[in-house]
Design a protein around this motif. Structure first.
Motif, PDB file in Angstrom:
ATOM      1  N   GLN A 129       0.824  -1.209   0.000  1.00 16.73           N
ATOM      2  CA  GLN A 129       0.000   0.000   0.000  1.00 16.73           C
ATOM      3  C   GLN A 129       0.861   1.264   0.000  1.00 16.73           C
ATOM      4  OE1 GLN A 129      -2.943   0.449   3.178  1.00 16.73           O
ATOM      5  NE2 GLN A 129      -4.457   0.639   1.547  1.00 16.73           N
ATOM      6  N   THR A 130       2.101   1.169   0.440  1.00 13.45           N
ATOM      7  CA  THR A 130       2.993   2.329   0.356  1.00 13.45           C
ATOM      8  C   THR A 130       3.512   2.523  -1.063  1.00 13.45           C
ATOM      9  OG1 THR A 130       5.041   1.120   0.870  1.00 13.45           O
ATOM     10  CG2 THR A 130       3.765   2.004   2.745  1.00 13.45           C
ATOM     11  N   LYS A 131       3.449   1.478  -1.891  1.00 15.85           N
ATOM     12  CA  LYS A 131       3.991   1.526  -3.247  1.00 15.85           C
ATOM     13  C   LYS A 131       2.934   1.805  -4.316  1.00 15.85           C
ATOM     14  CE  LYS A 131       8.224   0.589  -2.176  1.00 15.85           C
ATOM     15  NZ  LYS A 131       9.271   1.553  -2.413  1.00 15.85           N
ATOM     16  N   TYR A 132       1.664   1.557  -4.012  1.00 16.18           N
ATOM     17  CA  TYR A 132       0.581   1.721  -4.980  1.00 16.18           C
ATOM     18  C   TYR A 132      -0.496   2.637  -4.410  1.00 16.18           C
ATOM     19  CZ  TYR A 132       2.665  -2.198  -7.496  1.00 16.18           C
ATOM     20  OH  TYR A 132       3.525  -3.010  -8.173  1.00 16.18           O
ATOM     21  N   GLN A 133      -1.118   3.404  -5.262  1.00 19.90           N
ATOM     22  CA  GLN A 133      -2.155   4.351  -4.848  1.00 19.90           C
ATOM     23  C   GLN A 133      -3.489   3.666  -4.579  1.00 19.90           C
ATOM     24  OE1 GLN A 133      -1.736   7.683  -4.177  1.00 19.90           O
ATOM     25  NE2 GLN A 133       0.399   7.066  -4.355  1.00 19.90           N
ATOM     26  N   GLN A 134      -3.787   2.583  -5.270  1.00 20.37           N
ATOM     27  CA  GLN A 134      -5.078   1.922  -5.116  1.00 20.37           C
ATOM     28  C   GLN A 134      -4.867   0.439  -4.888  1.00 20.37           C
ATOM     29  OE1 GLN A 134      -7.764   2.567  -8.365  1.00 20.37           O
ATOM     30  NE2 GLN A 134      -9.245   1.096  -7.614  1.00 20.37           N
ATOM     31  N   MET A 135      -5.582  -0.098  -3.904  1.00 19.95           N
ATOM     32  CA  MET A 135      -5.532  -1.530  -3.618  1.00 19.95           C
ATOM     33  C   MET A 135      -6.964  -2.036  -3.593  1.00 19.95           C
ATOM     34  SD  MET A 135      -4.105  -3.600  -0.269  1.00 19.95           S
ATOM     35  CE  MET A 135      -2.377  -3.295  -0.565  1.00 19.95           C
ATOM     36  N   GLU A 136      -7.242  -3.023  -4.407  1.00 20.10           N
ATOM     37  CA  GLU A 136      -8.561  -3.637  -4.438  1.00 20.10           C
ATOM     38  C   GLU A 136      -8.372  -5.100  -4.108  1.00 20.10           C
ATOM     39  OE1 GLU A 136     -11.695  -4.663  -7.905  1.00 20.10           O
ATOM     40  OE2 GLU A 136     -11.026  -2.576  -7.818  1.00 20.10           O
ATOM     41  N   MET A 137      -9.180  -5.607  -3.209  1.00 19.41           N
ATOM     42  CA  MET A 137      -9.001  -6.991  -2.777  1.00 19.41           C
ATOM     43  C   MET A 137     -10.271  -7.789  -2.999  1.00 19.41           C
ATOM     44  SD  MET A 137      -6.848  -6.491   0.728  1.00 19.41           S
ATOM     45  CE  MET A 137      -6.549  -8.218   0.902  1.00 19.41           C
ATOM     46  N   SER A 138     -10.090  -9.056  -3.288  1.00 22.31           N
ATOM     47  CA  SER A 138     -11.183 -10.004  -3.403  1.00 22.31           C
ATOM     48  C   SER A 138     -10.806 -11.176  -2.501  1.00 22.31           C
ATOM     49  CB  SER A 138     -11.316 -10.453  -4.859  1.00 22.31           C
ATOM     50  OG  SER A 138     -12.306 -11.452  -4.953  1.00 22.31           O
ATOM     51  N   LEU A 139     -11.716 -11.578  -1.657  1.00 25.59           N
ATOM     52  CA  LEU A 139     -11.428 -12.626  -0.687  1.00 25.59           C
ATOM     53  C   LEU A 139     -12.440 -13.749  -0.852  1.00 25.59           C
ATOM     54  CD1 LEU A 139      -9.681 -13.329   1.800  1.00 25.59           C
ATOM     55  CD2 LEU A 139     -11.334 -12.107   3.193  1.00 25.59           C
ATOM     56  N   ARG A 140     -11.970 -14.970  -1.069  1.00 29.21           N
ATOM     57  CA  ARG A 140     -12.841 -16.141  -1.197  1.00 29.21           C
ATOM     58  C   ARG A 140     -12.541 -17.071  -0.027  1.00 29.21           C
ATOM     59  NH1 ARG A 140     -10.778 -15.257  -6.123  1.00 29.21           N
ATOM     60  NH2 ARG A 140      -9.257 -16.917  -5.904  1.00 29.21           N
ATOM     61  N   LEU A 141     -13.568 -17.433   0.711  1.00 28.45           N
ATOM     62  CA  LEU A 141     -13.411 -18.322   1.866  1.00 28.45           C
ATOM     63  C   LEU A 141     -14.255 -19.572   1.641  1.00 28.45           C
ATOM     64  CD1 LEU A 141     -13.852 -15.394   4.315  1.00 28.45           C
ATOM     65  CD2 LEU A 141     -11.748 -16.670   4.055  1.00 28.45           C
ATOM     66  N   GLN A 142     -13.695 -20.737   2.006  1.00 28.47           N
ATOM     67  CA  GLN A 142     -14.398 -21.999   1.783  1.00 28.47           C
ATOM     68  C   GLN A 142     -14.193 -22.933   2.963  1.00 28.47           C
ATOM     69  OE1 GLN A 142     -12.919 -23.659  -1.871  1.00 28.47           O
ATOM     70  NE2 GLN A 142     -13.263 -21.791  -3.007  1.00 28.47           N
ATOM     71  N   ASN A 143     -15.019 -23.969   3.007  1.00 30.74           N
ATOM     72  CA  ASN A 143     -14.919 -25.035   4.008  1.00 30.74           C
ATOM     73  C   ASN A 143     -15.078 -24.514   5.428  1.00 30.74           C
ATOM     74  OD1 ASN A 143     -14.435 -26.842   1.909  1.00 30.74           O
ATOM     75  ND2 ASN A 143     -12.229 -26.530   2.029  1.00 30.74           N
ATOM     76  N   GLY A 144     -16.109 -23.751   5.658  1.00 29.31           N
ATOM     77  CA  GLY A 144     -16.433 -23.216   6.975  1.00 29.31           C
ATOM     78  C   GLY A 144     -17.772 -22.508   6.877  1.00 29.31           C
ATOM     79  N   SER A 145     -18.160 -21.799   7.926  1.00 28.68           N
ATOM     80  CA  SER A 145     -19.426 -21.068   7.874  1.00 28.68           C
ATOM     81  C   SER A 145     -19.464 -19.988   8.943  1.00 28.68           C
ATOM     82  CB  SER A 145     -20.608 -22.023   8.060  1.00 28.68           C
ATOM     83  OG  SER A 145     -20.597 -22.560   9.369  1.00 28.68           O
ATOM     84  N   LEU A 146     -20.317 -18.998   8.722  1.00 24.80           N
ATOM     85  CA  LEU A 146     -20.593 -17.924   9.677  1.00 24.80           C
ATOM     86  C   LEU A 146     -22.102 -17.851   9.866  1.00 24.80           C
ATOM     87  CD1 LEU A 146     -18.463 -14.886   8.413  1.00 24.80           C
ATOM     88  CD2 LEU A 146     -18.078 -16.205  10.471  1.00 24.80           C
ATOM     89  N   THR A 147     -22.521 -17.549  11.069  1.00 18.15           N
ATOM     90  CA  THR A 147     -23.944 -17.292  11.274  1.00 18.15           C
ATOM     91  C   THR A 147     -24.235 -15.875  10.792  1.00 18.15           C
ATOM     92  OG1 THR A 147     -23.642 -16.350  13.484  1.00 18.15           O
ATOM     93  CG2 THR A 147     -23.951 -18.755  13.348  1.00 18.15           C
ATOM     94  N   GLU A 148     -25.491 -15.566  10.608  1.00 16.36           N
ATOM     95  CA  GLU A 148     -25.866 -14.216  10.181  1.00 16.36           C
ATOM     96  C   GLU A 148     -25.447 -13.192  11.240  1.00 16.36           C
ATOM     97  OE1 GLU A 148     -26.822 -11.392   7.677  1.00 16.36           O
ATOM     98  OE2 GLU A 148     -26.948 -13.512   7.154  1.00 16.36           O
ATOM     99  N   GLN A 149     -25.529 -13.580  12.523  1.00 13.74           N
ATOM    100  CA  GLN A 149     -25.116 -12.689  13.609  1.00 13.74           C
ATOM    101  C   GLN A 149     -23.609 -12.413  13.537  1.00 13.74           C
ATOM    102  OE1 GLN A 149     -26.162 -14.043  17.529  1.00 13.74           O
ATOM    103  NE2 GLN A 149     -25.169 -12.311  18.545  1.00 13.74           N
ATOM    104  N   GLU A 150     -22.801 -13.447  13.299  1.00 14.06           N
ATOM    105  CA  GLU A 150     -21.364 -13.257  13.156  1.00 14.06           C
ATOM    106  C   GLU A 150     -21.047 -12.364  11.956  1.00 14.06           C
ATOM    107  OE1 GLU A 150     -19.398 -17.392  14.805  1.00 14.06           O
ATOM    108  OE2 GLU A 150     -20.515 -17.463  12.911  1.00 14.06           O
ATOM    109  N   MET A 151     -21.805 -12.563  10.867  1.00 12.62           N
ATOM    110  CA  MET A 151     -21.608 -11.741   9.674  1.00 12.62           C
ATOM    111  C   MET A 151     -21.859 -10.271  10.000  1.00 12.62           C
ATOM    112  SD  MET A 151     -20.862 -11.518   6.451  1.00 12.62           S
ATOM    113  CE  MET A 151     -21.105 -13.064   5.626  1.00 12.62           C
TER     114      MET A 151
END
Length: 169
Positions: free
Chosen positions: A129-151
């Motif tokens: 982030q010190t070297k680039y002006q814009q950072m865009e991230m995409s995060l994919r998570l698998q093999n687990g779960s979150l409840t709506e409350q945790e979300m």
């Protein structure tokens, strides 16, 4: 805990915690590390830390960090920094010309992150982030779960506090 526990007194923002912890680590009041096999392992002590607020990240007493540091036997010697390799190009009529080092003006990384390595990744992200002006991230998570409350309480609230718009699919 005070960042996530309902009813706890809260700092104005997470930035306040980051600055306070970073200053304490830099001054050597305590260290920052991770729990490995239920044992604190000091990663940062009397240096600039990279905080991630991950579940396994812990503050460690200064004495324990001192005990984990290797003893300093001699003054470290450092090699003089070397310039990046420069290609030479032979241009007709101009002789040999040095070309500039290759630069990555855009960067796209795809990788699987091993469990327990988030704090290491945070240091790299801070550097990038010190070297680039814009950072865009995409995060994919698998093999687990979150409840709506945790979300709501963990994921969405964190992004709200950071002032970051997130698309959850």
């Amino acid at each position: 805990a005070s960042l996530t526990a309902p009813g706890e007194v809260r700092a104005v923002s997470q930035w306040v915690w980051e600055q306070g912890i970073a200053e304490g680590v830099r001054k050597g009041l305590f260290g920052l590390g991770e729990l490995q096999e239920d044992r604190p392992v000091c990663t940062y002590f009397k240096e600039e830390p990279s905080l991630s607020f991950a579940d396994g990240e812990v503050l460690i007493r200064a004495e324990k960090c001192e005990a984990q540091r290797p003893p300093e036997t001699a003054a470290p010697s450092f090699a003089a920094p070397q310039a990046p390799p420069v290609a030479t190009v032979r241009e007709p009529g101009k002789g040999t010309v040095q070309a500039a080092p290759a630069r990555h003006e855009q960067l796209s990384l795809d990788f699987q992150l091993p469990k327990g390595k988030v704090s290491s990744l945070m240091g790299l992200l801070n550097y990038l982030q010190t070297k680039y002006q814009q950072m865009e991230m995409s995060l994919r998570l698998q093999n687990g779960s979150l409840t709506e409350q945790e979300m709501e309480e963990r994921v969405k609230e964190t992004f709200r506090q950071m002032g970051v718009e997130v698309r959850i699919r």
